[in-house]
Design a protein around this motif. Sequence first.
Motif, mmCIF file in Angstrom:
data_model
loop_
_atom_site.group_PDB
_atom_site.id
_atom_site.type_symbol
_atom_site.label_atom_id
_atom_site.label_comp_id
_atom_site.label_asym_id
_atom_site.label_seq_id
_atom_site.Cartn_x
_atom_site.Cartn_y
_atom_site.Cartn_z
ATOM 1 N N GLY A 1 0.823 -1.215 0.000
ATOM 2 C CA GLY A 1 0.000 0.000 0.000
ATOM 3 C C GLY A 1 0.850 1.255 0.000
ATOM 4 N N THR A 2 1.895 1.256 0.824
ATOM 5 C CA THR A 2 2.813 2.391 0.859
ATOM 6 C C THR A 2 3.565 2.518 -0.450
ATOM 7 N N LEU A 3 3.987 1.379 -0.996
ATOM 8 C CA LEU A 3 4.674 1.413 -2.293
ATOM 9 C C LEU A 3 3.764 2.009 -3.361
ATOM 10 N N PHE A 4 2.486 1.616 -3.340
ATOM 11 C CA PHE A 4 1.544 2.123 -4.330
ATOM 12 C C PHE A 4 1.315 3.625 -4.157
ATOM 13 N N LEU A 5 1.137 4.087 -2.912
ATOM 14 C CA LEU A 5 0.905 5.521 -2.678
ATOM 15 C C LEU A 5 2.128 6.359 -3.037
ATOM 16 N N ASP A 6 3.332 5.889 -2.654
ATOM 17 C CA ASP A 6 4.547 6.605 -3.026
ATOM 18 C C ASP A 6 4.726 6.622 -4.545
ATOM 19 N N GLY A 7 4.345 5.519 -5.191
ATOM 20 C CA GLY A 7 4.431 5.456 -6.648
ATOM 21 C C GLY A 7 3.482 6.433 -7.323
ATOM 22 N N VAL A 8 2.282 6.566 -6.770
ATOM 23 C CA VAL A 8 1.326 7.527 -7.332
ATOM 24 C C VAL A 8 1.864 8.947 -7.180
ATOM 25 N N LYS A 9 2.463 9.253 -6.034
ATOM 26 C CA LYS A 9 3.040 10.583 -5.817
ATOM 27 C C LYS A 9 4.164 10.861 -6.810
ATOM 28 N N LEU A 10 5.061 9.895 -6.991
ATOM 29 C CA LEU A 10 6.167 10.089 -7.928
ATOM 30 C C LEU A 10 5.674 10.147 -9.371
ATOM 31 N N PHE A 11 4.667 9.359 -9.702
ATOM 32 C CA PHE A 11 4.091 9.402 -11.043
ATOM 33 C C PHE A 11 3.465 10.771 -11.305
ATOM 34 N N GLY A 12 2.737 11.294 -10.315
ATOM 35 C CA GLY A 12 2.136 12.622 -10.464
ATOM 36 C C GLY A 12 3.179 13.714 -10.598
ATOM 37 N N ALA A 13 4.240 13.617 -9.798
ATOM 38 C CA ALA A 13 5.306 14.621 -9.873
ATOM 39 C C ALA A 13 6.002 14.570 -11.230
ATOM 40 N N SER A 14 6.268 13.370 -11.716
ATOM 41 C CA SER A 14 6.931 13.274 -13.023
ATOM 42 C C SER A 14 6.009 13.756 -14.136
ATOM 43 N N LEU A 15 4.719 13.506 -13.993
ATOM 44 C CA LEU A 15 3.766 13.983 -14.984
ATOM 45 C C LEU A 15 3.729 15.510 -15.017
ATOM 46 N N ILE A 16 3.751 16.134 -13.849
ATOM 47 C CA ILE A 16 3.745 17.599 -13.784
ATOM 48 C C ILE A 16 5.020 18.177 -14.378
ATOM 49 N N TYR A 17 6.161 17.571 -14.072
ATOM 50 C CA TYR A 17 7.421 18.073 -14.611
ATOM 51 C C TYR A 17 7.532 17.857 -16.119
ATOM 52 N N MET A 18 6.924 16.812 -16.630
ATOM 53 C CA MET A 18 7.001 16.519 -18.057
ATOM 54 C C MET A 18 5.888 17.180 -18.866
ATOM 55 N N LEU A 19 4.928 17.804 -18.190
ATOM 56 C CA LEU A 19 3.798 18.417 -18.877
ATOM 57 C C LEU A 19 4.221 19.447 -19.930
ATOM 58 N N PRO A 20 5.171 20.347 -19.662
ATOM 59 C CA PRO A 20 5.576 21.275 -20.728
ATOM 60 C C PRO A 20 6.127 20.560 -21.965
ATOM 61 N N ALA A 21 6.891 19.512 -21.765
ATOM 62 C CA ALA A 21 7.421 18.768 -22.911
ATOM 63 C C ALA A 21 6.291 18.081 -23.667
ATOM 64 N N TYR A 22 5.328 17.522 -22.939
ATOM 65 C CA TYR A 22 4.184 16.902 -23.596
ATOM 66 C C TYR A 22 3.414 17.923 -24.426
ATOM 67 N N LEU A 23 3.223 19.128 -23.868
ATOM 68 C CA LEU A 23 2.507 20.162 -24.590
ATOM 69 C C LEU A 23 3.246 20.569 -25.856
ATOM 70 N N VAL A 24 4.558 20.688 -25.802
ATOM 71 C CA VAL A 24 5.345 21.039 -26.985
ATOM 72 C C VAL A 24 5.200 19.961 -28.052
ATOM 73 N N VAL A 25 5.237 18.708 -27.652
ATOM 74 C CA VAL A 25 5.077 17.622 -28.620
ATOM 75 C C VAL A 25 3.691 17.619 -29.216
ATOM 76 N N ILE A 26 2.658 17.824 -28.384
ATOM 77 C CA ILE A 26 1.281 17.813 -28.882
ATOM 78 C C ILE A 26 1.051 18.990 -29.831
ATOM 79 N N ILE A 27 1.546 20.168 -29.460
ATOM 80 C CA ILE A 27 1.377 21.347 -30.328
ATOM 81 C C ILE A 27 2.181 21.164 -31.617
ATOM 82 N N GLY A 28 3.376 20.602 -31.505
ATOM 83 C CA GLY A 28 4.189 20.363 -32.703
ATOM 84 C C GLY A 28 3.578 19.346 -33.630
ATOM 85 N N TYR A 29 2.835 18.438 -33.083
ATOM 86 C CA TYR A 29 2.195 17.417 -33.896
ATOM 87 C C TYR A 29 1.072 18.027 -34.683
#
Length: 103
Positions: A75-103
Motif C-alpha cells: 500500500g505504501t509502495l503504491f501511494l509513493d508510486g502515485v506521488k512520484l508518477f504525479g510529480a513526473s507527470l507535472i514536470y514533463m507536462l511542458p514537454a508533452y505540450l510542446v510535442v502535442i502542439i508540434g504534432y
Amino acid sequence: MASTTSLEGVKKVVFFPFKGEKWGLKLLIGSALGLAGYIIPIVPAIPLLGYYGQVMKRVINDDEDPELPEWKDWGTLFLDGVKLFGASLIYMLPAYLVVIIGY
C-alpha cells in the motif's frame, strides 16, 4: 601535478543491487513488475516507482548506503508510486505540450 581518482563511489552505486540479504528475490520481483509493465501499461509501474522512491529516500534523506529494501507494505509502495508518477507527470507536462502542439 598528478591526481588520483577513486572509483569507490561508482562501485557502490553500480553494485548495490547485488549485495544484501535475499538480493536475488528482490531483483526478481522488481524485474517481474517491470516486465509486467509491457502487458499492463501503468499498474505495475506504480509500485515500482514507489520502490525507487524508498531507495532514493534512504540515500538522500537518511544519508545511508544504497540498499534494496524488502518488498513489503504494498500500500505504501503504491501511494509513493502515485506521488512520484504525479510529480513526473507535472514536470514533463511542458514537454508533452510542446510535442502535442508540434504534432
